[in-house]
Design an enzyme around this catalytic site. Structure first.
Site, PDB file in Angstrom:
ATOM      1  N   HIS A 151       5.442 -31.227  11.659  1.00 18.04           N
ATOM      2  CA  HIS A 151       4.821 -29.767  10.837  1.00 18.04           C
ATOM      3  C   HIS A 151       3.753 -29.950  10.250  1.00 18.04           C
ATOM      4  CE1 HIS A 151       8.183 -27.944  13.245  1.00 18.04           C
ATOM      5  NE2 HIS A 151       8.914 -28.717  12.691  1.00 18.04           N
ATOM      6  N   HIS A 193       8.750 -24.757   9.711  1.00 23.02           N
ATOM      7  CA  HIS A 193       7.652 -24.848  10.867  1.00 23.02           C
ATOM      8  C   HIS A 193       6.662 -24.445   9.847  1.00 23.02           C
ATOM      9  CE1 HIS A 193       9.615 -25.451  14.526  1.00 23.02           C
ATOM     10  NE2 HIS A 193      10.812 -25.073  13.666  1.00 23.02           N
ATOM     11  N   THR A 215       2.896  -1.340   9.076  1.00 20.59           N
ATOM     12  CA  THR A 215       2.899  -2.298  10.000  1.00 20.59           C
ATOM     13  C   THR A 215       3.357  -3.646   9.446  1.00 20.59           C
ATOM     14  OG1 THR A 215       0.717  -2.937  10.328  1.00 20.59           O
ATOM     15  CG2 THR A 215       2.073  -0.465  11.307  1.00 20.59           C
ATOM     16  N   CYS A 220       3.154  -3.069   4.348  1.00 19.52           N
ATOM     17  CA  CYS A 220       2.334  -2.029   4.294  1.00 19.52           C
ATOM     18  C   CYS A 220       2.466  -1.458   5.558  1.00 19.52           C
ATOM     19  CB  CYS A 220       0.997  -2.027   5.069  1.00 19.52           C
ATOM     20  SG  CYS A 220       0.706  -3.147   6.634  1.00 19.52           S
ATOM     21  N   ASP A 227       0.457  -1.729  -0.111  1.00 15.31           N
ATOM     22  CA  ASP A 227       0.092  -0.219  -0.392  1.00 15.31           C
ATOM     23  C   ASP A 227       0.839   1.207   0.111  1.00 15.31           C
ATOM     24  OD1 ASP A 227       0.652   0.163   2.819  1.00 15.31           O
ATOM     25  OD2 ASP A 227      -1.535   0.528   3.760  1.00 15.31           O
TER      26      ASP A 227
HETATM   27  C1  RB5 Z   1      -1.933   3.180   6.386  1.00 17.79           C
HETATM   28  O1  RB5 Z   1      -1.968   4.463   7.246  1.00 17.79           O
HETATM   29  C2  RB5 Z   1      -1.688   1.912   7.672  1.00 17.79           C
HETATM   30  O2  RB5 Z   1      -2.757   1.479   8.396  1.00 17.79           O
HETATM   31  C3  RB5 Z   1      -1.643   0.917   6.644  1.00 17.79           C
HETATM   32  O3  RB5 Z   1      -0.232   0.427   5.953  1.00 17.79           O
HETATM   33  C4  RB5 Z   1      -0.809  -0.848   7.757  1.00 17.79           C
HETATM   34  O4  RB5 Z   1      -0.484   0.115   8.934  1.00 17.79           O
HETATM   35  C5  RB5 Z   1      -2.185  -0.919   7.573  1.00 17.79           C
HETATM   36  O5  RB5 Z   1      -1.874  -2.529   9.142  1.00 17.79           O
END
Ligand code: RB5
Length: 152
Positions: free
Chosen positions: A134, A98, A67, A65, A8
């Site tokens: 596993h 695993h 996080t 993304c 993203d």
């Molecule tokens: C975008 O702002 C952020 O929410 C997205 O990239 C991600 O971290 C969501 O889990």
């Protein structure tokens, strides 16, 4: 291998670093975007990449993304996908050995490009530890997926 990539707006910069790195390892990349900072929705990219993996059009997928959390949540909704959000080298190896993960999620706001490259290299190069230990657990995960599947 053929590796499908998606990100993203909070992950495309890391994706653009990772792509030439994956190619330098001898793999082919299919880039599903995005490619600029305009706000987009991570589930759209997770779905695109995961559909290619379950269809066998890509061997593995990598999703990025901010996080890595949203991408990993969305990816794991797709039957047949086993996605791990990874931020360290130990987990990169263990989740292949695993869990036989076929999709890797990374957080651009969490790890730097150097660690990301090391994670990607280990994850792509580590084989699943064949054998019943596993595999039985993966089969149990699959049975959870089957139990909640909607059959029209
Ligand atoms: C975008 O702002 C952020 O929410 C997205 O990239 C991600 O971290 C969501 O889990």
């Amino acid at each position: 291998m053929k590796i499908a990539l998606g990100a993203d707006h909070a992950g495309y910069r890391l994706k653009d670093v990772i792509i030439p790195f994956i190619e330098s390892l001898g793999h082919q990349v299919i880039d599903f975007g995005c490619s600029c900072a305009d706000s987009v929705d991570y589930p759209d990219y997770a779905l695109e990449v995961c559909e290619r993996v379950v269809a066998g059009e890509a061997d593995k997928g990598i999703l990025i993304c901010g996080t890595g959390i949203g991408m990993s949540i969305a990816a794991n909704k797709v039957p047949g996908i086993r996605c791990a959000l990874v931020s360290d080298l130990f987990s990169a190896k263990a989740t292949r050995e695993h869990n036989d993960t076929n999709v890797l999620a990374l957080g651009e706001r969490v790890i730097g490009p150097g660690v990301a490259e090391e994670i990607v290299k280990i994850w792509l190069e580590t084989e699943f530890s064949q054998g019943p230990r596993h595999q039985n657990r993966i089969n149990k995960v699959k049975s959870i997926e089957d139990r909640f599947a909607i059959h029209p």
